[in-house]
Motif scaffolding. Structure first.
Motif, short mmCIF file in Angstrom:
data_model
loop_
_atom_site.label_atom_id
_atom_site.label_comp_id
_atom_site.label_asym_id
_atom_site.label_seq_id
_atom_site.Cartn_x
_atom_site.Cartn_y
_atom_site.Cartn_z
N LEU A 131 52.69 67.01 6.24
CA LEU A 131 53.55 65.97 6.48
C LEU A 131 53.95 64.98 5.75
O LEU A 131 55.19 64.46 5.87
N LEU A 132 53.05 64.60 4.88
CA LEU A 132 53.64 63.64 4.09
C LEU A 132 54.70 63.95 3.21
O LEU A 132 55.55 63.25 2.64
N ALA A 133 54.64 65.29 2.60
CA ALA A 133 55.56 65.90 1.83
C ALA A 133 56.93 66.57 2.42
O ALA A 133 57.63 67.09 1.67
N ALA A 134 56.99 66.46 3.65
CA ALA A 134 58.11 66.69 4.42
C ALA A 134 59.33 66.27 3.73
O ALA A 134 59.78 65.01 3.65
N TYR A 179 46.97 61.43 10.21
CA TYR A 179 47.71 62.51 10.80
C TYR A 179 48.72 61.84 11.84
O TYR A 179 49.90 61.88 11.76
N LEU A 180 48.12 61.11 12.96
CA LEU A 180 49.10 60.60 13.97
C LEU A 180 49.74 59.37 13.44
O LEU A 180 50.99 59.42 13.73
N TYR A 181 49.26 58.80 12.69
CA TYR A 181 49.97 57.50 11.90
C TYR A 181 51.27 58.13 10.93
O TYR A 181 52.37 57.63 11.16
N ALA A 182 50.99 59.24 10.34
CA ALA A 182 52.01 59.87 9.64
C ALA A 182 53.06 60.27 10.40
O ALA A 182 54.32 60.25 10.49
N GLN A 186 57.22 59.49 10.76
CA GLN A 186 58.08 60.71 10.88
C GLN A 186 59.14 60.37 12.25
O GLN A 186 60.21 60.56 12.13
N ALA A 187 58.32 60.21 13.35
CA ALA A 187 59.17 60.07 14.69
C ALA A 187 60.18 58.70 14.42
O ALA A 187 61.37 58.49 14.93
N LEU A 195 58.05 59.05 21.05
CA LEU A 195 56.83 59.63 20.54
C LEU A 195 56.29 58.79 19.35
O LEU A 195 55.03 58.65 19.34
N ARG A 196 57.09 57.83 18.77
CA ARG A 196 56.55 57.13 17.72
C ARG A 196 55.60 56.13 18.39
O ARG A 196 54.29 56.04 17.77
#
Length: 451
Positions: A131-134, A179-182, A186-187, A195-196
């Protein structure tokens, strides 16, 4: 183990291969623990499994495993779970984890929970990294994610991630929170406000649950302090009162969840020792300016305080912790050295091979996120160096993802770790992790330090 995996097979089937490495590593540590000298200088563990108890329903082999893995603080966890926190010092051990053991009733089941939590945290870390590398180079990102997850498997926390300790459960809750924080960030970039806001509050809940397992989980609340400052700065620069107000309320709510979960056990202890007893029987710490049983117990029973651990006799423990402190502090410095607009290292020559490597595994938005994650890790490293019993940083570090990413990036890029004029090959670091964890397993099972 990490540096010779078959690229084609491992990266096409990462979850399967991670599971294979996980099982092999656990079997190695368990074999070492079970073959260590028995029963050790302290036989307290055997008192937890007297004949005629439920634990004797298990075969002798499983009972031996339970005894070998129930050492040091695990004895406090098991006792507090069995009869509640009877003595003041028992409140220093994760209230949330003792409740988990209480519900499960059996110490051996607690061992299973630790191992399952460790396995799940490996998978969550893998997906956090992706997710960080998306949006970055997809040929390097899965490799960094895979190696990061492998590093978490062989973490210097070692046997503590298998024993009835809070470390593996803490890592799982923390990684879920990250994960949720990341996902919230993204949101945010995708302008999906509902969603954010939802996932950022959920991340606060998971960080709060982590703080009931280990007190250093409170440091994750710094993420929301960071966000709130940025939110206010953005308002001062761009305006948008209603948007800022909404965003601030959500951030404060998420941070409040972390603080509330941390303070709840403190409230229970205060009520038990300071409210319910008659005045003459109340604990001495009840009249402190901040009547916290946790800080009082740490001060009274473990002599935790600024520079108190800095004695000549503790010098070997600082040497044991030095590699992990070096990795944690240097990795935190690394992420802040990146230019978030290009993903390159500031103040480095274009010929530096790090430039291309670091640009291609992490996205620009990922850099901005990782900088936030560096803050709790950096504060933990400084506190461990100046205030904590320094050797515990080798297991506390298992719940912080940034240093895994940094080391994985170096491994994938074939680069040494750098600090001014000297270098440390990444192979040496991985071998140190394996060696430390295996030696630790034998010492831990024999009830020998360091713990």
């Amino acid at each position: 183990m990490l540096l010779v995996v078959n690229d084609q097979w491992a990266y096409k089937h990462p979850i399967l291969f991670l599971g294979f490495i996980f099982v092999i590593w656990k079997l190695i540590l368990l074999t070492i623990a079970c073959t260590s000298p028995y029963p050790g200088y302290d036989t307290s563990s055997s008192l937890l499994f007297p004949s005629g108890t439920h634990d004797n329903e298990y075969p002798d082999t499983l009972r031996t495993i339970a005894v070998k893995l129930t050492r040091w603080d695990a004895i406090y966890f098991a006792q507090a779970a069995h009869r509640g926190a009877l003595f003041e010092q028992e409140w220093a051990f994760g209230w949330g984890y003792t409740k988990i053991l209480d519900v499960l009733s059996h110490t051996f089941v607690g061992i299973l929970v630790s191992n399952i939590s460790h396995a799940l945290s490996v998978l969550v870390l893998y997906h956090v990294t992706l997710l960080l590398a998306a949006g970055s180079d997809l040929t390097r990102s899965p490799r960094v994610a895979f190696i990061s997850a492998c590093l978490h498997i062989i973490s210097p926390a070692g046997i503590f991630l298998s024993a009835p300790y809070a470390e593996s459960s803490f890592a799982l809750m923390s990684f879920c929170g990250y994960y949720l924080y990341a996902l919230s960030h993204q949101a945010h970039y995708e302008e999906r406000a509902h969603l954010r806001d939802t996932v950022v509050v959920l991340s606060g809940l998971f960080f709060g649950l982590a703080s009931t397992l280990r007190s250093n989980g409170l440091l994750s609340g710094l993420l929301f302090c960071f966000d709130l400052i940025i939110c206010v700065v953005d308002y001062l620069q761009s305006g948008g009162l209603l948007h800022t107000l909404r965003r601030s309320i959500v951030i404060v709510l998420a941070g409040a969840l972390v603080g509330t979960c941390f303070l709840f056990p403190q409230y229970l202890a205060y009520r038990e020792f300071c409210v319910e007893p008659e005045a003459q029987y109340r604990a001495s710490w009840c009249t402190n300016r901040i009547p916290s049983i946790y800080t009082w117990v740490q001060d009274r029973y473990w002599n935790v305080g600024l520079l108190r651990y800095w004695t000549v006799s503790n010098a070997p423990l600082f040497l044991l912790a030095a590699p992990m402190l070096y990795i944690m502090l240097l990795s935190a410095q690394w992420i802040w050295s990146l230019d978030h607009t290009s993903g390159t290292v500031r103040h480095t020559k274009a010929k530096d091979s790090r430039t291309g490597m670091e640009r291609h595994w992490i996205s620009s938005s990922g850099i901005a996120l990782a900088r936030r994650l560096a803050v709790p890790q950096l504060v933990l490293g400084v506190l461990a160096l100046t205030t904590y019993h320094v050797q515990v940083v080798t297991r506390l570090s298992s719940g912080y993802p940034l240093w895994y990413w940094w080391l994985a990036m170096k491994i994938v890029g074939g680069e040494p770790l750098r600090s001014r004029e000297w270098r440390v090959p990444t192979k040496v670091v991985v071998r140190w992790m394996v060696l430390y964890a295996t030696i630790q397993a034998g010492l831990f099972a024999a009830f020998l330090p360091p713990a």
